[in-house]
Design a protein around this motif. Sequence first.
Motif: not given
Length: 416
Positions: A217, A211, A338, A214, A335
């Motif tokens: 995600q 991803y 992230d 986030s 991610v």
Amino acid sequence: MASLLNLPNELLLFIFKELGDLDDVAHLERSCRHLHSLLEYGSHRLDIFRAVIINAEHHKYDVDLCYFIEANQAYASNYIDKLIPADDSRPRYSKFFEIYDEGVNTLTDEFVWWIACRWQGLRILQDLYLNSSINASFCRSVYTYNEHDTSCTHTCNRLAAEGPLHKPNVGPLTLNTVTSFSSRQTQRFYQALTAIWLPIEALVLARVSVYPTSDEQQIVFDYVTDIWEGDGRGSLSESFDILETYDFVWRFLGRRIFPKVDDYTSWTRNRHFKAHGSSEVKAWDNFVKFTRQYLRPSSIIELLLLSAWNNGSWPSNKPYYLQQLGHADEALGVVEDDTGDPMSPYYSLADIEVGIRRKLRDCGRNSPPGLGEAFDNYREKWWTSDARGKVITWEEDEAFIINRITVGLKRTQPQP
């Protein structure tokens, strides 16, 4: 039969394509040599199977399921060389939307054969559900109405004490079945199995994907939650079928695949399930609950036949077997940027119950109030005696189910 065979082949093929399921195709085909020869010619069998699958309600999850399986199998091939594959070999999160959100629904020739094999192969689980000794063991097994009840050491001990599931004795002269399924009940059981298998494959794909942030995600895992809760799912009857099937296949059979508390570590490699100060039995319970999120129906059949009922001698490399299912991989995907809050998604029977409560609220507009509370009361006090091991044979009528759960508030004895 003579009048049917007088019809031109084009009409006979049309009749085949209008049949209710693949079993009906096989039954009609076996009725005479001419019809068998007709199906064997060219692509007739493939074309008929495709038409039946597309038209049948009980195959409504199959096409998306095939695409999720294909995506996960393509990625799982990377496990041959590495415990955790490199990020550049992972699927991008867009693959999830390509399958689920954008409605990829082309039923390829290969998928037709996959579904035909699945339709027959999953009958093993139906046979186990109907087997008298297995069904009795299921109905007697520990019933944890609340998924979080297993946080109690006493409940964990009771689950562990159940031990292995004995292999049923089924000889050529005795079927040892509680009852037999009608063709419609066979369809319902299959539909419930694939309705659960689909979110399992979706969850595995979400957990191994890459991803950008986030935010993406969170969006994907929100979709996974919707699938688990049955967003857009059909009837109330189907939701109850799914609840019963998950309880039997994943919570009962899935747990009995790993019956020994002191043996669960032989299935793990780098993932730990024992919290500081907790007991071994609680760690075993954590392992079982985590692992069944990765178990497909085919995996459960395989592990029952070759491991649980074969003295536990298979597979020779147990961590590698679970690794092929995604068990040792990332739990939340990768991610790239992230910066969001951490997630800890865990999906279980409780998510299926959320979907049922939502559906009951919708039903409640034309039904007695408090259906959600009635359902909770029924699940806690009456499910084991009144529903467990029987739901698939219930009437599909919504009023029948609502009456079943609301009468539970008044009665003192379960219905026959």
